[in-house]
Every structure is written in structure tokens, then in C-alpha cells.
Design an enzyme around this catalytic site. Sequence first.
Site, PDB file in Angstrom:
ATOM      1  N   THR A 138       0.817  -1.214   0.000  1.00 53.87           N
ATOM      2  CA  THR A 138       0.000   0.000   0.000  1.00 53.87           C
ATOM      3  C   THR A 138       0.850   1.264   0.000  1.00 53.87           C
ATOM      4  O   THR A 138       2.002   1.240   0.459  1.00 53.87           O
ATOM      5  CB  THR A 138      -0.891  -0.013   1.260  1.00 53.87           C
ATOM      6  OG1 THR A 138      -1.535   1.246   1.399  1.00 53.87           O
ATOM      7  CG2 THR A 138      -0.080  -0.251   2.532  1.00 53.87           C
ATOM      8  N   ASP A 139       0.262   2.361  -0.458  1.00 54.17           N
ATOM      9  CA  ASP A 139       0.973   3.649  -0.399  1.00 54.17           C
ATOM     10  C   ASP A 139       1.099   4.161   1.041  1.00 54.17           C
ATOM     11  O   ASP A 139       1.879   5.062   1.320  1.00 54.17           O
ATOM     12  CB  ASP A 139       0.279   4.703  -1.279  1.00 54.17           C
ATOM     13  CG  ASP A 139      -1.171   4.994  -0.917  1.00 54.17           C
ATOM     14  OD1 ASP A 139      -1.692   4.362   0.030  1.00 54.17           O
ATOM     15  OD2 ASP A 139      -1.783   5.850  -1.579  1.00 54.17           O
ATOM     16  N   GLU A 140       0.316   3.570   1.966  1.00 50.15           N
ATOM     17  CA  GLU A 140       0.330   4.080   3.348  1.00 50.15           C
ATOM     18  C   GLU A 140       1.681   3.873   4.032  1.00 50.15           C
ATOM     19  O   GLU A 140       1.966   4.519   5.037  1.00 50.15           O
ATOM     20  CB  GLU A 140      -0.786   3.417   4.172  1.00 50.15           C
ATOM     21  CG  GLU A 140      -2.149   3.643   3.563  1.00 50.15           C
ATOM     22  CD  GLU A 140      -3.311   3.521   4.540  1.00 50.15           C
ATOM     23  OE1 GLU A 140      -3.084   3.435   5.751  1.00 50.15           O
ATOM     24  OE2 GLU A 140      -4.458   3.519   4.058  1.00 50.15           O
ATOM     25  N   TYR A 180      -1.706  -0.549  11.001  1.00 50.33           N
ATOM     26  CA  TYR A 180      -1.884  -1.220   9.702  1.00 50.33           C
ATOM     27  C   TYR A 180      -0.688  -0.959   8.793  1.00 50.33           C
ATOM     28  O   TYR A 180      -0.060  -1.888   8.271  1.00 50.33           O
ATOM     29  CB  TYR A 180      -3.179  -0.743   9.019  1.00 50.33           C
ATOM     30  CG  TYR A 180      -3.237  -1.054   7.528  1.00 50.33           C
ATOM     31  CD1 TYR A 180      -3.343  -2.357   7.078  1.00 50.33           C
ATOM     32  CD2 TYR A 180      -3.157  -0.023   6.578  1.00 50.33           C
ATOM     33  CE1 TYR A 180      -3.370  -2.644   5.707  1.00 50.33           C
ATOM     34  CE2 TYR A 180      -3.194  -0.301   5.216  1.00 50.33           C
ATOM     35  CZ  TYR A 180      -3.298  -1.613   4.786  1.00 50.33           C
ATOM     36  OH  TYR A 180      -3.317  -1.894   3.441  1.00 50.33           O
ATOM     37  N   LYS A 184       2.235  -3.456   7.239  1.00 51.73           N
ATOM     38  CA  LYS A 184       2.485  -3.637   5.799  1.00 51.73           C
ATOM     39  C   LYS A 184       3.939  -3.287   5.476  1.00 51.73           C
ATOM     40  O   LYS A 184       4.591  -3.964   4.672  1.00 51.73           O
ATOM     41  CB  LYS A 184       1.531  -2.779   4.958  1.00 51.73           C
ATOM     42  CG  LYS A 184       0.074  -3.203   4.999  1.00 51.73           C
ATOM     43  CD  LYS A 184      -0.220  -4.561   4.391  1.00 51.73           C
ATOM     44  CE  LYS A 184      -0.014  -4.617   2.885  1.00 51.73           C
ATOM     45  NZ  LYS A 184      -0.467  -5.929   2.329  1.00 51.73           N
TER      46      LYS A 184
HETATM   47  P1  NAD Z   1      -9.864  -7.198   2.156  1.00 46.31           P
HETATM   48  O1  NAD Z   1      -9.847  -6.914   3.619  1.00 46.31           O
HETATM   49  O2  NAD Z   1     -11.080  -6.871   1.361  1.00 46.31           O
HETATM   50  O3  NAD Z   1      -9.547  -8.745   1.909  1.00 46.31           O
HETATM   51  C1  NAD Z   1      -8.547  -9.422   2.587  1.00 46.31           C
HETATM   52  C2  NAD Z   1      -8.688 -10.914   2.303  1.00 46.31           C
HETATM   53  O4  NAD Z   1      -7.619 -11.587   2.979  1.00 46.31           O
HETATM   54  C3  NAD Z   1      -9.985 -11.513   2.822  1.00 46.31           C
HETATM   55  O5  NAD Z   1     -10.547 -12.368   1.843  1.00 46.31           O
HETATM   56  C4  NAD Z   1      -9.569 -12.318   4.035  1.00 46.31           C
HETATM   57  O6  NAD Z   1     -10.380 -13.438   4.305  1.00 46.31           O
HETATM   58  C5  NAD Z   1      -8.153 -12.728   3.647  1.00 46.31           C
HETATM   59  N1  NAD Z   1      -7.309 -13.008   4.826  1.00 46.31           N
HETATM   60  C6  NAD Z   1      -7.128 -12.225   5.911  1.00 46.31           C
HETATM   61  N2  NAD Z   1      -6.307 -12.834   6.782  1.00 46.31           N
HETATM   62  C7  NAD Z   1      -5.934 -14.016   6.222  1.00 46.31           C
HETATM   63  C8  NAD Z   1      -5.089 -15.082   6.625  1.00 46.31           C
HETATM   64  N3  NAD Z   1      -4.458 -15.056   7.804  1.00 46.31           N
HETATM   65  N4  NAD Z   1      -4.909 -16.126   5.789  1.00 46.31           N
HETATM   66  C9  NAD Z   1      -5.545 -16.164   4.594  1.00 46.31           C
HETATM   67  N5  NAD Z   1      -6.381 -15.201   4.178  1.00 46.31           N
HETATM   68  C10 NAD Z   1      -6.580 -14.133   4.970  1.00 46.31           C
HETATM   69  O7  NAD Z   1      -8.586  -6.452   1.582  1.00 46.31           O
HETATM   70  P2  NAD Z   1      -8.382  -5.627   0.220  1.00 46.31           P
HETATM   71  O8  NAD Z   1      -8.871  -4.264   0.408  1.00 46.31           O
HETATM   72  O9  NAD Z   1      -8.872  -6.446  -0.910  1.00 46.31           O
HETATM   73  O10 NAD Z   1      -6.783  -5.568   0.176  1.00 46.31           O
HETATM   74  C11 NAD Z   1      -6.027  -6.651  -0.374  1.00 46.31           C
HETATM   75  C12 NAD Z   1      -4.553  -6.328  -0.286  1.00 46.31           C
HETATM   76  O11 NAD Z   1      -4.278  -5.122  -0.995  1.00 46.31           O
HETATM   77  C13 NAD Z   1      -4.055  -6.100   1.138  1.00 46.31           C
HETATM   78  O12 NAD Z   1      -2.777  -6.657   1.236  1.00 46.31           O
HETATM   79  C14 NAD Z   1      -3.999  -4.587   1.272  1.00 46.31           C
HETATM   80  O13 NAD Z   1      -3.008  -4.212   2.208  1.00 46.31           O
HETATM   81  C15 NAD Z   1      -3.629  -4.191  -0.140  1.00 46.31           C
HETATM   82  N6  NAD Z   1      -4.085  -2.854  -0.569  1.00 46.31           N
HETATM   83  C16 NAD Z   1      -5.401  -2.504  -0.435  1.00 46.31           C
HETATM   84  C17 NAD Z   1      -5.822  -1.260  -0.916  1.00 46.31           C
HETATM   85  C18 NAD Z   1      -7.278  -0.826  -0.816  1.00 46.31           C
HETATM   86  O14 NAD Z   1      -7.585   0.315  -1.159  1.00 46.31           O
HETATM   87  N7  NAD Z   1      -8.201  -1.673  -0.406  1.00 46.31           N
HETATM   88  C19 NAD Z   1      -4.903  -0.393  -1.517  1.00 46.31           C
HETATM   89  C20 NAD Z   1      -3.562  -0.790  -1.605  1.00 46.31           C
HETATM   90  C21 NAD Z   1      -3.167  -2.033  -1.154  1.00 46.31           C
HETATM   91  O1  DAU Z   2      -4.174   4.005   0.544  1.00 47.28           O
HETATM   92  C1  DAU Z   2      -4.403   2.640   0.434  1.00 47.28           C
HETATM   93  C2  DAU Z   2      -5.239   2.173   1.594  1.00 47.28           C
HETATM   94  O2  DAU Z   2      -6.557   2.650   1.379  1.00 47.28           O
HETATM   95  C3  DAU Z   2      -5.228   0.663   1.782  1.00 47.28           C
HETATM   96  O3  DAU Z   2      -3.931   0.239   2.073  1.00 47.28           O
HETATM   97  C4  DAU Z   2      -6.187   0.248   2.904  1.00 47.28           C
HETATM   98  O4  DAU Z   2      -6.247  -1.168   2.982  1.00 47.28           O
HETATM   99  C5  DAU Z   2      -7.557   0.796   2.583  1.00 47.28           C
HETATM  100  O5  DAU Z   2      -8.438   0.503   3.641  1.00 47.28           O
HETATM  101  C6  DAU Z   2      -7.506   2.304   2.358  1.00 47.28           C
HETATM  102  O6  DAU Z   2      -7.203   3.001   3.593  1.00 47.28           O
HETATM  103  P1  DAU Z   2      -7.960   4.343   4.032  1.00 47.28           P
HETATM  104  O7  DAU Z   2      -7.861   4.459   5.503  1.00 47.28           O
HETATM  105  O8  DAU Z   2      -7.528   5.482   3.213  1.00 47.28           O
HETATM  106  O9  DAU Z   2      -9.466   3.950   3.558  1.00 47.28           O
HETATM  107  P2  DAU Z   2     -10.892   4.180   4.261  1.00 47.28           P
HETATM  108  O10 DAU Z   2     -11.919   3.799   3.248  1.00 47.28           O
HETATM  109  O11 DAU Z   2     -10.963   3.558   5.615  1.00 47.28           O
HETATM  110  O12 DAU Z   2     -10.938   5.762   4.464  1.00 47.28           O
HETATM  111  C7  DAU Z   2     -10.794   6.664   3.369  1.00 47.28           C
HETATM  112  C8  DAU Z   2     -10.772   8.071   3.959  1.00 47.28           C
HETATM  113  O13 DAU Z   2     -12.088   8.376   4.485  1.00 47.28           O
HETATM  114  C9  DAU Z   2      -9.815   8.236   5.131  1.00 47.28           C
HETATM  115  O14 DAU Z   2      -9.244   9.536   5.090  1.00 47.28           O
HETATM  116  C10 DAU Z   2     -10.700   8.118   6.367  1.00 47.28           C
HETATM  117  C11 DAU Z   2     -12.045   8.667   5.889  1.00 47.28           C
HETATM  118  N1  DAU Z   2     -13.240   8.041   6.505  1.00 47.28           N
HETATM  119  C12 DAU Z   2     -13.340   6.701   6.473  1.00 47.28           C
HETATM  120  C13 DAU Z   2     -14.439   6.065   7.023  1.00 47.28           C
HETATM  121  C14 DAU Z   2     -14.553   4.553   7.021  1.00 47.28           C
HETATM  122  C15 DAU Z   2     -14.246   8.838   7.034  1.00 47.28           C
HETATM  123  O15 DAU Z   2     -14.159  10.091   7.037  1.00 47.28           O
HETATM  124  N2  DAU Z   2     -15.338   8.215   7.573  1.00 47.28           N
HETATM  125  C16 DAU Z   2     -15.470   6.850   7.610  1.00 47.28           C
HETATM  126  O16 DAU Z   2     -16.500   6.343   8.147  1.00 47.28           O
END
Ligand code: NAD
Ligand code: DAU
Length: 374
Positions: A138-140, A180, A184
Site C-alpha cells: 500500500t501507499d500508506e 496497519y 504492511k
Molecule cells: P480485504 O480486507 O477486502 O480482503 C482481505 C482478504 O484476505 C480476505 O478475503 C480475508 O479473508 C483474507 N485473509 C485475511 N487474513 C488471512 C489469513 N491469515 N490467511 C488467509 N487469508 C486471509 O482487503 P483488500 O482491500 O482487498 O486488500 C487486499 C490487499 O491489498 C491487502 O494486502 C492490502 O493491504 C492491499 N491494498 C489494499 C488497498 C485498498 O484500497 N483496499 C490499496 C492498496 C493495497
Molecule cells: O491508501 C491505500 C489504503 O486505502 C489501503 O492500504 C487500505 O487497505 C484501505 O483501507 C484504504 O485506507 P484508508 O484508511 O484510506 O481507507 P478508508 O476507506 O478507511 O478511508 C478513506 C478516507 O475516508 C480516510 O481519510 C478516512 C475517511 N473516513 C473513512 C471512514 C470509514 C471517514 O471520514 N469516515 C469513515 O466512516
Amino acid sequence: MSDFKRNIIITGGAGFIGSHVVRLFVNKYPDYHIINLDKLTYAGNLVNLKDIEDRPNYTFVKADICDFNKIGELMKQYHVDGIIHLAAESHVDRSIKDPFTFAQTNVMGTLSLLQAAKLYWESLPERYEGKRFYHISTDEVYGALELTCPEGKKSEISAHEVYGEEFFHETTKYQPHSPYSASKASSDHFVRAFHDTYGMPTIVTNCSNNYGPYQFPEKLIPLFINNIRHRKPLPVYGKGENVRDWLYVVDHARAIDTIFHHGKIADTYNIGGFNEWKNIDIIKVIIKTVDRLLGNPEGYSLDLITYVTDRAGHDLRYAIDSTKLKNELGWKPSLQFEEGIEKTVRWYLDNQEWMDNITSGEYEKYYESMYKDR
Ligand code: NAD
Ligand code: DAU
């Protein structure tokens, strides 16, 4: 020996991004065997893959990435030559409440996968030749950028306005702030260490915020679409001034496909949408779109906006520069944000059963407890 050209484990394939990656690979590569390895935590949902579950080149295995012995057995059983690792605990708010689970899954789980892959691949005559361990991050991990242009200014690299002078580059120093992102970052370091120490062919990518169908409704966009539909409050953290860079999830899956096949071993690529939005602005777009599609008058749901206590350690701005990926491998986002958000809102409104199945029962209790503590 296997009848397939490649045998690839995709971890976390039942989650949001993982399900799009599994779908893309199963459909695009009928000669690859795709093994979806997922523990099915609260975030894993096999309904996300109903359309491909009967394909002959798809296998689902319920397993925990922390179960080192089981992963080793699966590698051998399926002659695995590639791993695309997405399984993780992914929600920042949960990590603030329960950091141990994040260290366990994201750090120890990744290490267990790496070690299992190492032992299996090193036992083969060809060792690491033709193998690949691709870690999705992730970019975080880069921390937070300043908001030096709070009103937004014309970008030199993107079609959208930007809110600061700086961007995250592949060379940006790691500075994670939340449990988190710290977990990562640690997993990214382990992956690179396995290349540098053992010669494992690894790749790491760091992506910005994804949006699109099948995202678990604890994340901003699906949560707000669902709350608008039910006329529930929309909890905006702080002043809603934080900036995120949004990418349509299918474009992330396309990037993963490109990088898995053509990325340089031991390299890192940033993936982003060139699409910065302040939270409050994207929230207004969501409200407008949902209201229009539900036939409500314009502005009808604006009164649901509720400013709540800010997220602890809330990163101010993320902005990815993915020029390297564009220049070296020719990838760029295929969808304009306006088109992506329209498709996304429509999908959630058309798939209310999917949402209702998740948001009833246990999840409802969790959400209420998160909200009560704010
Ligand atoms: P998600 O939470 O929707 O899905 C995670 C999946 O991992 C689920 O299916 C869960 O059952 C599985 N999982 C969790 N723990 C596990 C374990 N111990 N063994 C096997 N499976 C397990 O997540 P997402 O949003 O799809 O993110 C997927 C990946 O991409 C993550 O690594 C996250 O850090 C990365 N990522 C997410 C975002 C985003 O915006 N969502 C952006 C950048 C990177
Ligand atoms: O940047 C990549 C990341 O983006 C991934 O690595 C993470 O897995 C993914 O969850 C996401 O993280 P964020 O924290 O940015 O996403 P989230 O949807 O939780 O929140 C987006 C923005 O909105 C953040 O600034 C927090 C704000 N927010 C979020 C929620 C859930 C609110 O203001 N209210 C809310 O209820």
C-alpha cells in the site's frame, strides 16, 4: 507434473481486490491453474467469485497464511510456481483497536508464506528459475504528504487537480503511522530481505486507495453508499479535509497482471489513479450520484453528513506518482473517475442482497461498537 502452464496461488482471493485479481486471471489465462488461498475472515466472501467458481482452472482452498506447514504442503501438491500475495488485515480503524491481529496476519503471515515458498522452490532442481513471489502493498507505508495547495491546483502529471507539491515515489522513505501501515511496511521489508538474502524472485507494488464492486462496507465508499440508502448518518472524520488518491479496482487488477508477467525482479512499482480527492468532496459526489440514481431530489441526502472525532494519527494526504509503471510497462488507469464512480454506485444499488447479507448480524454489532467509541 501439472497439466497447467502455470500454477499460481493468489492469497486473499475472497476479499475485495483479490476477487478481482482471481477473476481476471481465471478468465484471461485458461491454461493457468489459479489457487485461491483464503482464510475467510470477516472480509472474505466467496459470493464475490460465484461467476467463476466452477471453472476447471480454479481451486479454492480455505487456509491461513500463518499456517506454514499447510502452505508448504499446498506448494508441493499444486507445483506452485507463482504467488500473488494479497491476504491481509486491511482496515486502518480496526488496526487502531487491535494491532496484534495486524502483526500476526500481515507480518507473520507474509513471513510464513515466504519461508514455505523458499523451502519448496529451493528443493527443486531448477530452484528459483521461472518462479515469482509478488507482494501487494500500500501507499500508506510512505506516511503522509503535506497539503500545500489546500484549494487544489492544476497537476503537471495528472488530469485531475492536486493538493500538494510532493508525491510518493518508489524511492520515498518508509514512514508508516498506523499499526496497519506499520505491519504492511514490515511485510514489505521481509519480502525484499528474501530477495537480497536468498535470491528469491520477488516484486513489491504499493497502490493507492481502491474503489469498486465487492469492497467490504467498512471502507468509506461502500459504507457511505449503504448509509445513504438507509438514511443513516455519514460519519466524516475530522473536517473531511484529508486527501486520498482513488483507483478503480479493475485497473489495479490489470496492473497486477502486467507486473506479475513483465515486472523486473526485485523491483518496486507504485500504482495510483492520478486522482486526488478531499474526503468531503468525494462524499458529495457519492451523495449526488446515489440521490440521482434513487430518484431523490438533488441535495436530498446532504443532511446525513455528520462530522465525528478524527481517526487517531489520520494521514493527511496520499498521492502516488505511478509514472515509472507507465513509462516502463505501459500501464495507466483505463477509467476516468466519473465513469468509475457511476459504475460503482450502480453496482452497490443493484446488488443490495450482497450488501444486506454482510451488514446484517455480526457486522452490525461491530459497526455500532466502532461508532460508539468515537
Ligand atoms: P480485504 O480486507 O477486502 O480482503 C482481505 C482478504 O484476505 C480476505 O478475503 C480475508 O479473508 C483474507 N485473509 C485475511 N487474513 C488471512 C489469513 N491469515 N490467511 C488467509 N487469508 C486471509 O482487503 P483488500 O482491500 O482487498 O486488500 C487486499 C490487499 O491489498 C491487502 O494486502 C492490502 O493491504 C492491499 N491494498 C489494499 C488497498 C485498498 O484500497 N483496499 C490499496 C492498496 C493495497
Ligand atoms: O491508501 C491505500 C489504503 O486505502 C489501503 O492500504 C487500505 O487497505 C484501505 O483501507 C484504504 O485506507 P484508508 O484508511 O484510506 O481507507 P478508508 O476507506 O478507511 O478511508 C478513506 C478516507 O475516508 C480516510 O481519510 C478516512 C475517511 N473516513 C473513512 C471512514 C470509514 C471517514 O471520514 N469516515 C469513515 O466512516
